[in-house]
Write a protein that holds these residues in place. Structure first.
Motif, PDB file in Angstrom:
ATOM      1  N   PRO A 146      45.930  65.859  75.414  1.00  0.00           N
ATOM      2  CA  PRO A 146      44.851  65.034  75.969  1.00  0.00           C
ATOM      3  C   PRO A 146      45.423  63.813  76.689  1.00  0.00           C
ATOM      4  O   PRO A 146      46.301  63.126  76.177  1.00  0.00           O
ATOM      5  CB  PRO A 146      44.035  64.627  74.741  1.00  0.00           C
ATOM      6  CG  PRO A 146      44.971  64.750  73.595  1.00  0.00           C
ATOM      7  CD  PRO A 146      45.953  65.823  73.950  1.00  0.00           C
ATOM      8  N   THR A 147      44.937  63.551  77.882  1.00  0.00           N
ATOM      9  CA  THR A 147      45.443  62.412  78.660  1.00  0.00           C
ATOM     10  C   THR A 147      44.942  61.085  78.123  1.00  0.00           C
ATOM     11  O   THR A 147      45.529  60.041  78.401  1.00  0.00           O
ATOM     12  CB  THR A 147      45.050  62.543  80.141  1.00  0.00           C
ATOM     13  OG1 THR A 147      43.624  62.623  80.226  1.00  0.00           O
ATOM     14  CG2 THR A 147      45.676  63.774  80.769  1.00  0.00           C
ATOM     15  N   CYS A 207      47.195  67.917  70.114  1.00  0.00           N
ATOM     16  CA  CYS A 207      47.484  68.846  71.208  1.00  0.00           C
ATOM     17  C   CYS A 207      47.071  70.264  70.810  1.00  0.00           C
ATOM     18  O   CYS A 207      46.879  70.557  69.638  1.00  0.00           O
ATOM     19  CB  CYS A 207      48.962  68.785  71.596  1.00  0.00           C
ATOM     20  SG  CYS A 207      50.092  69.153  70.262  1.00  0.00           S
ATOM     21  N   GLU A 208      46.939  71.120  71.805  1.00  0.00           N
ATOM     22  CA  GLU A 208      46.558  72.509  71.563  1.00  0.00           C
ATOM     23  C   GLU A 208      47.633  73.425  72.104  1.00  0.00           C
ATOM     24  O   GLU A 208      47.939  73.396  73.292  1.00  0.00           O
ATOM     25  CB  GLU A 208      45.235  72.838  72.262  1.00  0.00           C
ATOM     26  CG  GLU A 208      44.030  72.214  71.629  1.00  0.00           C
ATOM     27  CD  GLU A 208      42.738  72.730  72.244  1.00  0.00           C
ATOM     28  OE1 GLU A 208      42.750  73.784  72.906  1.00  0.00           O
ATOM     29  OE2 GLU A 208      41.720  72.061  72.050  1.00  0.00           O
ATOM     30  N   TRP A 227      42.773  67.242  79.918  1.00  0.00           N
ATOM     31  CA  TRP A 227      44.019  67.695  79.301  1.00  0.00           C
ATOM     32  C   TRP A 227      45.086  67.911  80.366  1.00  0.00           C
ATOM     33  O   TRP A 227      44.788  68.281  81.496  1.00  0.00           O
ATOM     34  CB  TRP A 227      43.791  69.020  78.577  1.00  0.00           C
ATOM     35  CG  TRP A 227      42.772  68.954  77.493  1.00  0.00           C
ATOM     36  CD1 TRP A 227      41.407  68.970  77.641  1.00  0.00           C
ATOM     37  CD2 TRP A 227      43.012  68.846  76.103  1.00  0.00           C
ATOM     38  NE1 TRP A 227      40.801  68.879  76.424  1.00  0.00           N
ATOM     39  CE2 TRP A 227      41.763  68.810  75.454  1.00  0.00           C
ATOM     40  CE3 TRP A 227      44.164  68.778  75.334  1.00  0.00           C
ATOM     41  CZ2 TRP A 227      41.633  68.718  74.087  1.00  0.00           C
ATOM     42  CZ3 TRP A 227      44.031  68.697  73.960  1.00  0.00           C
ATOM     43  CH2 TRP A 227      42.781  68.654  73.349  1.00  0.00           C
ATOM     44  N   ALA A 278      48.595  72.026  75.617  1.00  0.00           N
ATOM     45  CA  ALA A 278      47.664  71.102  76.264  1.00  0.00           C
ATOM     46  C   ALA A 278      47.657  69.783  75.500  1.00  0.00           C
ATOM     47  O   ALA A 278      47.516  69.764  74.279  1.00  0.00           O
ATOM     48  CB  ALA A 278      46.267  71.705  76.301  1.00  0.00           C
TER      49      ALA A 278
END
Length: 120
Positions: A75-76, A55-56, A2, A73
């Motif tokens: 994710p990549t 996302c978070e 992330w 956050a």
């Protein structure tokens, strides 16, 4: 993996908002938009991406008076390029990603022509 962006409860004009988590979260999102727009995306595209990606968002701290802290956050793995920070910093300006393995359309222009019956 992330990529995390942080925001505190200080608005764009430098005004402190006492423990306001909504301002902190807004700043985290704006920080993400500013950062990701350096990878060739427009700010509008990043805004739309953040509205639908997994996302978070979290309230990370409200005990550090007068600041509230929020994080976002992302994710990549949802990106087609490496967006992780590098020693030399993010890229400067938008750039074009060229891929040679993109399938090409084999249309030759020989499809039959149909008439729109609603117009006759």
């Amino acid at each position: 993996e992330w990529l995390v962006f942080e925001g505190v409860s200080v608005d764009e004009n430098g005004r402190q908002h006492y423990l306001d988590a909504s301002v902190a979260y807004k700043r985290a999102v704006l920080n993400a938009i500013d950062y990701l727009s350096k990878f060739g995306y427009t700010k509008e595209q990043v805004y739309l991406l953040l509205s639908c990606c997994p996302c978070e968002g979290r309230i990370s701290g409200i005990v550090d008076s007068p600041n509230a802290c929020a994080t976002l956050a992302i994710p990549t793995s949802i990106f087609d390029q490496n967006i992780r920070p590098k020693k030399q910093g993010p890229p400067v300006g938008p750039h074009l990603i060229i891929r040679g393995n993109v399938p090409r359309c084999s249309y030759e222009g020989s499809l039959p022509v149909t008439q729109n019956l609603a117009l006759s």
